[in-house]
Design a protein around this motif. Structure first.
Motif, PDB file in Angstrom:
ATOM      1  N   ILE B 231      15.163  -5.688 -23.943  1.00  0.00           N
ATOM      2  CA  ILE B 231      16.627  -5.514 -23.925  1.00  0.00           C
ATOM      3  C   ILE B 231      17.122  -5.359 -22.497  1.00  0.00           C
ATOM      4  O   ILE B 231      18.113  -5.968 -22.086  1.00  0.00           O
ATOM      5  CB  ILE B 231      17.026  -4.271 -24.769  1.00  0.00           C
ATOM      6  N   GLN B 236      20.302  -7.608 -23.226  1.00  0.00           N
ATOM      7  CA  GLN B 236      20.809  -7.584 -24.591  1.00  0.00           C
ATOM      8  C   GLN B 236      21.758  -6.403 -24.766  1.00  0.00           C
ATOM      9  O   GLN B 236      21.766  -5.474 -23.950  1.00  0.00           O
ATOM     10  CB  GLN B 236      19.645  -7.496 -25.583  1.00  0.00           C
ATOM     11  N   LEU B 237      22.517  -6.464 -25.827  1.00  0.00           N
ATOM     12  CA  LEU B 237      23.582  -5.486 -26.030  1.00  0.00           C
ATOM     13  C   LEU B 237      23.038  -4.067 -25.868  1.00  0.00           C
ATOM     14  O   LEU B 237      22.030  -3.703 -26.451  1.00  0.00           O
ATOM     15  CB  LEU B 237      24.166  -5.664 -27.436  1.00  0.00           C
ATOM     16  N   GLY B 238      23.715  -3.290 -25.074  1.00  0.00           N
ATOM     17  CA  GLY B 238      23.277  -1.923 -24.807  1.00  0.00           C
ATOM     18  C   GLY B 238      22.860  -1.777 -23.359  1.00  0.00           C
ATOM     19  O   GLY B 238      23.326  -0.887 -22.673  1.00  0.00           O
ATOM     20  N   HIS B 240      23.131  -4.450 -21.183  1.00  0.00           N
ATOM     21  CA  HIS B 240      23.525  -5.739 -20.640  1.00  0.00           C
ATOM     22  C   HIS B 240      24.452  -5.605 -19.449  1.00  0.00           C
ATOM     23  O   HIS B 240      24.752  -6.589 -18.787  1.00  0.00           O
ATOM     24  CB  HIS B 240      24.270  -6.529 -21.717  1.00  0.00           C
ATOM     25  N   VAL B 286      15.340  -5.299 -36.290  1.00  0.00           N
ATOM     26  CA  VAL B 286      16.149  -4.780 -35.181  1.00  0.00           C
ATOM     27  C   VAL B 286      16.390  -5.875 -34.150  1.00  0.00           C
ATOM     28  O   VAL B 286      17.507  -6.054 -33.651  1.00  0.00           O
ATOM     29  CB  VAL B 286      15.451  -3.566 -34.535  1.00  0.00           C
ATOM     30  N   VAL B 287      15.331  -6.624 -33.832  1.00  0.00           N
ATOM     31  CA  VAL B 287      15.465  -7.699 -32.847  1.00  0.00           C
ATOM     32  C   VAL B 287      16.535  -8.687 -33.307  1.00  0.00           C
ATOM     33  O   VAL B 287      17.415  -9.094 -32.529  1.00  0.00           O
ATOM     34  CB  VAL B 287      14.113  -8.416 -32.651  1.00  0.00           C
ATOM     35  N   VAL B 289      19.072  -8.252 -35.387  1.00  0.00           N
ATOM     36  CA  VAL B 289      20.427  -7.702 -35.392  1.00  0.00           C
ATOM     37  C   VAL B 289      20.957  -7.581 -33.971  1.00  0.00           C
ATOM     38  O   VAL B 289      22.084  -7.993 -33.677  1.00  0.00           O
ATOM     39  CB  VAL B 289      20.431  -6.330 -36.104  1.00  0.00           C
ATOM     40  N   VAL B 290      20.124  -7.050 -33.072  1.00  0.00           N
ATOM     41  CA  VAL B 290      20.567  -6.916 -31.683  1.00  0.00           C
ATOM     42  C   VAL B 290      20.870  -8.285 -31.094  1.00  0.00           C
ATOM     43  O   VAL B 290      21.897  -8.480 -30.427  1.00  0.00           O
ATOM     44  CB  VAL B 290      19.494  -6.181 -30.845  1.00  0.00           C
ATOM     45  N   LEU B 293      24.170  -9.650 -32.545  1.00  0.00           N
ATOM     46  CA  LEU B 293      25.328  -8.942 -32.009  1.00  0.00           C
ATOM     47  C   LEU B 293      25.584  -9.348 -30.565  1.00  0.00           C
ATOM     48  O   LEU B 293      26.729  -9.551 -30.149  1.00  0.00           O
ATOM     49  CB  LEU B 293      25.110  -7.431 -32.101  1.00  0.00           C
ATOM     50  N   THR B 294      24.482  -9.465 -29.793  1.00  0.00           N
ATOM     51  CA  THR B 294      24.655  -9.851 -28.397  1.00  0.00           C
ATOM     52  C   THR B 294      25.303 -11.220 -28.296  1.00  0.00           C
ATOM     53  O   THR B 294      26.245 -11.422 -27.508  1.00  0.00           O
ATOM     54  CB  THR B 294      23.297  -9.889 -27.686  1.00  0.00           C
ATOM     55  N   GLY B 321      20.999 -13.957 -26.691  1.00  0.00           N
ATOM     56  CA  GLY B 321      21.102 -13.382 -28.028  1.00  0.00           C
ATOM     57  C   GLY B 321      20.570 -14.346 -29.084  1.00  0.00           C
ATOM     58  O   GLY B 321      19.843 -13.956 -29.989  1.00  0.00           O
TER      59      GLY B 321
END
Lengths: 479, 723
Positions: B231, B236-238, B240, B286-287, B289-290, B293-294, B321
């Motif tokens: 990430i 990735q989102l969070g 980024h 999780v991968v 979804v993240v 979303l990204t 993403g």
């Protein structure tokens, strides 16, 4: 039976004869021969080293069991000769610079060398004494080599007087041992001690002998002469003092402790414990407020002898091997350090205050970076060789469960790191003073180069030197 | 060959960096460019040898850390996965090196710049050729360092320094996760070498950690920790927030590091660890979804930005993403495929943008561009190619890779797969929209720059256009040519399939993992054969479609009748460097997706282009009204969902507060009684000792005698006590 096998002592005999021959040359031709005699001496030493490597290292005792050549003494001798070569090579130019051109200098160093080589071969207390005195007397004269200088004379007198005191202690100790054992050969003493017949007399004799040798290696509290003599003696002599005799005297001490006195390890362990502890602490603390580099090196050598002795307290092959490795690495570092210190001249004057090193990184960058590497190594910062020296010593101490001693050693080495690092800070971050002469001779660069190579490249092949030291240590314990 | 590919950039860096002064700028440029070209040449050779020749190998270089059970070696692992990365890295890097000759020609430190580029390339190559996690980590940190140096290369700019620090600090968070993951792997597997890990994964699938009384599934925990690292590195989102700011660096850096290579390291990490992720379904969720979303969030932000480089940066984040949700649905081949095509067209876009910036006199704001397409026709054409590829228009590269990613997500048939698919389609629409928004705002309409700037607009020199042409070829053909090998077949994994077992028997170069599975072959063979039957049935249904796609430009593998052959080719190509469990094989299933799934990305892409055309070209007056009408939403998107503000309030401010508190405590308590106090005491002791050193011989002799007598007394005393 008369034993005429002199092969194991070939290097010593060769050097002694060469020294005599050079003395005659000097006596007839005068001081102008200094340069020739010096380089001839270096050549002779190299030849002696060559001889040493060619003869069998297991030839055993010679001259009615007065001396012997075993792996341990042979390996130590190799490094003693290397040290002698280095100190001779460093000093030639210095003598001309300082205007003390006298041909006796290289001859005295050669004779001291002969004494040291014999010392580590001794298997009898009498041969030990004679060899030790040959070495010491040469050193006394060297300390006072600048006869006209007040400081140098003072250093010589101090060294001689205190040295005489220590010789007295040595002889007294030997006589007590004779009283207890009835013989002076190392084997006799070892046999009596091993039989469990350890009388108080023998122990007291041993304490005297160890004290006398502690004086030679300048272990605290027998260290008081060291700073004064280091500072007072001509710098080339100081370099010599710092590089070679320490190794020889320590090797002799090892030989005694692991040989005749081995059965009394419980007792001498306590003496060595105290010596090591005091030396490390004195070496670390007393140097903090010194301004003179030579004095600083004196305290540094006291401290380093303390670390080396920590390995001995362990009384194991690993400990001895660690001590030897430490001493040899220290010898290389000191040679490099003095190659730089001797080059610190402004005009006709040697400058030795720490403040004189200010801005050296700008005026003489090569010297500054070289010194920085050596100082990093001395303060035990990886990946320099000095780190591994300390590592093996402390490792041996931990294996022998000497936790307190090991901890104090580590703490004092941290404190000692301060004054090494302070020098680096002065060289690199303080504004430069007047320029330092840049007429450093080639020989000094060679010594510095070898030293730096040893310090920086040790990490790539540590096994070579370590295995050598292991085999030296093993040979002591097998016999 | 692998030595040449990996170590030439290092050599070039050492020469250019340490002897830069002696060589001068010219010398440094020649050395680094020659080095990277040599490496790229070697890399292409490697591709034929390893990926197509099936000659995967591990070359051990030297022991690194050997301590007890922990043994790590420097080594080069050259298999299909790494060789693809090596090619992407060296080819893009070569383009960027050459391009930089022109782009940085006025910079005072261009020699140093080139050496940093080479350093980065070397670190990235170390990362992808690692045979164990520690060497991977070495490369991981190495690229982080190079990224830091290059983002802050124009260090006279405050914003560049701040961005460099931000990138470094934010990445630390991710690196912490990666480091923890490595440690957890060592705890569970007793090794951090890939072969050792992968060989044990199946046996340790059910191991749990006991953490604070909870039972944590070990594989899930490890996979998630590694993913935290991914990430950070892949923005990735969070984590980024650093990527858009990293655009402060020179444009070639953005193209090389922040589009084509370094940011894909996270994708590579997950693909490399695919055997492990396969046993952590929760982590894969999780991968996915993240990633989804990204892709979505970045695309929404990208629509509102005005800085040309930032638009492309958010686009990069969005495309990353895509790669991640492809990984999440076990379509590792698809992810790697998209990674490769993306590297080409995104580097092309960045370098094209650089060419525009160069032409406009260092202007990056699209509001001050426009109407320059006739003045820089080549750049314009290249930007079109890159944009078409990014928007996924056939036959450009992005079409193939984005489609297979989306189809795989759909074919996963899980809620998160569908979720990612929906977000991906939405993002595809927005991608096309903002890409044409960029094209139109930059090149068309009335010139909005000053007269003076417009007068200076000029086409870039050939040294900059040449690399663009190379990348354009990649953006044009990479998709069609590599579709079959990357994702074309059915059984492209090396797990318990009958096909894989057969290969193991035939092929002398099989990897250890395969050999291990062979041991269970007898019972597996039956199951494997059955599965393969099913798979073939599914695939042959779609044979016509496959053939149709092959017609687009690929003639090397267009044997429509032989799906079975294709299947084997896929397995051959990856050669077990990525592994998928049979039930997770979404890439194969993706080929069976219905027509609407396959065509939807293209449809929304065209829609996005059409909308951009209407809004920005046809009737530009709508846009301000539209923005006005959706003021809150626009502000929200324009301010990047307020991530920076949120982090500032939550972490940065509090960290500074805590730092000040601790600093005071440190100064008043620890320093006073610690360092300062100890040093004062030390100096006092030292002075006391100096006083003892009086200089008088009789004092010295006295001390010696006292010591001897003390020693003797000690032993006499002990002797007396004993009796």
């Amino acid at each position: 039976m008369i034993d005429f096998n002199l092969v194991p002592l070939m290097p010593e005999i060769f050097l002694a004869i060469t020294a005599m021959g050079l003395l005659i040359v000097g006596a007839f031709q005068g001081n102008c021969t200094l340069r020739v005699i010096s380089w001839f001496g270096v050549g002779a030493l190299c030849l002696a080293l060559f001889m040493l490597t060619r003869i069998d290292w297991h030839l055993g005792a010679v001259l009615n069991n007065m001396f012997e050549l075993d792996t341990f003494s042979a390996i130590v001798k190799v490094f003693i000769i290397i040290g002698l070569v280095a100190s001779l090579a460093l000093s030639v130019r210095y003598l001309f610079d300082e205007n003390i051109v006298r041909f006796e200098f290289p001859i005295l160093i050669l004779l001291a060398g002969v004494g040291m080589l014999l010392m580590v071969s001794a298997t009898h207390f009498l041969s030990l004494y004679v060899a030790l005195e040959l070495q010491s007397l040469s050193l006394y004269v060297l300390a006072a080599f600048r006869r006209t200088g007040l400081r140098s004379s003072e250093a010589g007198v101090k060294y001689f007087t205190l040295g005489a005191l220590s010789s007295g202690m040595l002889l007294f100790g030997i006589s007590l041992i004779y009283g207890a054992v009835g013989g002076l050969a190392f084997d006799d003493v070892a046999m009596v001690a091993a039989a469990g017949d350890v009388s108080p007399l023998l122990i007291v004799g041993m304490v005297f002998v160890i004290s006398a040798l502690a004086f030679k290696v300048s272990a605290a509290p027998f260290h008081m002469w060291t700073p004064d003599v280091y500072q007072g003696a001509p710098s080339a002599v100081t370099a010599f003092f710092a590089i070679v005799p320490k190794l020889a005297a320590m090797a002799l001490l090892i030989k005694l402790l692991m040989g005749p006195f081995y059965a009394m390890a419980l007792q001498w362990g306590q003496v060595l414990y105290a010596l090591a502890l005091l030396s490390t602490v004195v070496g670390a603390f007393a140097a903090l407020v010194q301004d003179n580099v030579k004095r600083l090196m004196a305290y540094s050598s006291i401290g380093n002898m303390g670390y080396a002795m920590i390995g001995l307290v362990a009384a194991s092959p690993a400990g001895v091997s660690a001590t030897l490795l430490y001493l040899v690495l220290y010898m290389f570092m000191t040679a490099g350090a003095f190659a730089i210190i001797l080059s610190m001249r402004r005009g006709d004057l040697q400058v030795l205050n720490i403040s004189d090193f200010a801005g050296l990184s700008q005026t003489r960058p090569f010297l500054a970076y070289g010194f920085a590497i050596i100082l990093f190594s001395m303060s035990g910062i990886p990946p320099m060789a000095g780190f591994f020296g300390k590592l093996v010593v402390f490792e041996a101490a931990m294996e022998a469960e000497l936790y307190v001693l090991g901890t104090i050693g580590v703490v004092s080495s941290v404190i000692a790191a301060f004054y090494y690092l302070r020098l680096i800070k002065v060289m690199f971050f303080d504004p430069p003073e007047d320029a330092i002469n840049d007429d450093t001779p080639f020989a000094r660069y060679v010594v510095l180069g070898v030293s730096l190579a040893m310090v920086t490249f040790f990490i790539f092949k540590p096994a070579g030197l370590m295995d050598l030291m292991d085999s030296a240590a093993q040979s002591l314990f097998i016999s | 060959m692998e030595f040449l590919a990996v170590f030439t950039p290092l050599l070039a860096f050492v020469v250019a960096f340490f002897f830069g002064k002696a060589l001068g700028h010219k010398g440094a440029q020649v050395v680094t460019c020659a080095g990277i070209l040599l490496a790229a040449f070697a890399a292409i050779n490697l591709f034929f040898d390893v990926a197509l020749g099936g000659n995967a190998r591990v070359v051990e270089l030297a022991p690194w850390v050997i301590s007890g059970d922990f043994a790590v070696h420097w080594s080069l692992r050259v298999d299909t996965l790494s060789v693809i990365m090596i090619n992407v890295i060296t080819i893009v890097s070569a383009c960027v090196h050459i391009y930089s000759l022109g782009y940085m020609s006025h910079d005072g430190a261009r020699g140093r710049f080139m050496s940093y580029l080479s350093l980065f390339t070397f670190a990235m190559l170390m990362l992808v050729t690692a045979d164990n996690l520690l060497q991977l980590f070495f490369g991981w940190e190495g690229v982080g360092l190079a990224s830091y140096l290059l983002i802050g290369f124009w260090n006279h700019k405050h914003s560049a320094n701040a961005a460099a620090q931000k990138a470094f600090v934010v990445n630390r968070v991710g690196d912490f996760g990666l480091a923890l993951g490595m440690m957890a792997i060592f705890v569970v597997f007793g090794s951090i070498g890939f072969d050792e890990i992968f060989a044990q994964v199946a046996d340790k699938a059910d191991v749990t950690f006991d953490l604070f009384g909870m039972h944590v599934h070990a594989m899930t925990a490890i996979a998630l920790l590694l993913f935290v690292g991914a990430i950070g590195k892949s923005a990735q989102l969070g984590l980024h927030t650093w990527l858009p700011d990293a655009m402060e660096g020179p444009t070639p850096v953005s193209a090389l590091i922040h589009a084509a290579t370094m940011v894909t390291a996270g994708v590579f990490l997950v693909a490399r660890m695919s055997p492990l992720f396969e046993y952590a379904p929760a982590a894969l969720m999780v991968v996915t979804v993240v990633g989804g979303l990204t892709a979505f969030v970045a695309a929404t932000i990208g629509m509102t930005q005005f800085d040309i480089k930032r638009v492309i940066a958010y686009s990069t984040m969005s495309q990353l993403g895509y790669m991640f949700f492809a990984l999440g649905v076990s379509a590792y081949g698809a992810a790697m495929f998209h990674l490769m095509t993306h590297a080409f067209f995104k580097a092309l876009l960045f370098l094209g943008a650089g060419s525009v910036i160069h032409a406009m006199g260092d202007e990056q704001d699209m509001r001050k561009m426009g109407g320059i397409w006739k003045k820089i026709p080549y750049t314009y054409a290249f930007m079109w190619i890159g944009s078409l590829a990014l928007a996924g228009i056939p036959p450009f590269a992005g079409y193939f890779s984005k489609d297979i990613v989306l189809e795989a997500a759909w074919a996963d048939h899980t809620w998160f797969g569908n979720f990612a698919f929906a977000l991906g389609i939405a993002a595809a629409f927005m991608t096309a929209f903002y890409t044409w928004r960029l094209l139109i705002m930059t090149f068309h309409g009335k010139p909005r720059a000053t007269q003076k700037v417009m007068g200076h607009v000029h086409e870039s020199p050939p040294v900059m256009l040449g690399p663009l042409a190379v990348l354009a070829i990649g953006a044009l053909f990479a998709g069609a040519v590599f579709y079959q090998p990357f994702v074309g077949g059915s059984g492209h994994h090396g797990e318990e399939h009958g096909a894989a077992v057969e290969h193991a028997a035939e092929d002398s170069h099989v990897k250890e993992t395969d050999v291990l599975h062979v041991s269970a072959e007898d019972e597996l063979k039956k199951i494997g054969a059955e599965i393969e039957q099913e798979v073939k049935a599914v695939v042959s249904q779609d044979a016509a479609h496959t053939a149709h796609e092959s017609d687009h430009g690929d003639n090397t593998h267009s044997d429509a009748h032989g799906t079975g052959h294709d299947a084997e080719h896929g397995a051959d190509f990856w050669n077990s460097s990525i592994q998928v469990l049979a039930e997770n094989d979404t890439v194969t299933a993706a080929h069976g997706a219905p027509l609407w799934v396959k065509k939807l990305p293209l449809v929304v892409g065209v829609l996005g282009i059409w909308l951009a055309y209407i809004l920005y070209f046809k009737s530009p007056t709508i846009v301000p009204r539209l923005v006005e009408g959706m003021k809150p939403l626009h502000t929200f998107l324009f301010n990047k969902w307020y991530f920076d503000e949120l982090y500032d309030a939550l972490f940065v401010k509090n960290s500074i507060k805590a730092g000040k508190l601790f600093w005071r405590g440190d100064k008043n308590v620890i320093d006073r009684y610690g360092p300062d106090g100890v040093s004062a005491v030390s100096v006092a002791i030292s002075k006391g000792m100096s006083k003892l050193q009086s200089g008088f011989i009789y004092h010295y002799a006295f001390v010696m005698m006292v010591a001897v007598i003390g020693g003797i007394s000690w032993f006499v005393f002990k002797f007396v006590v004993e009796f």
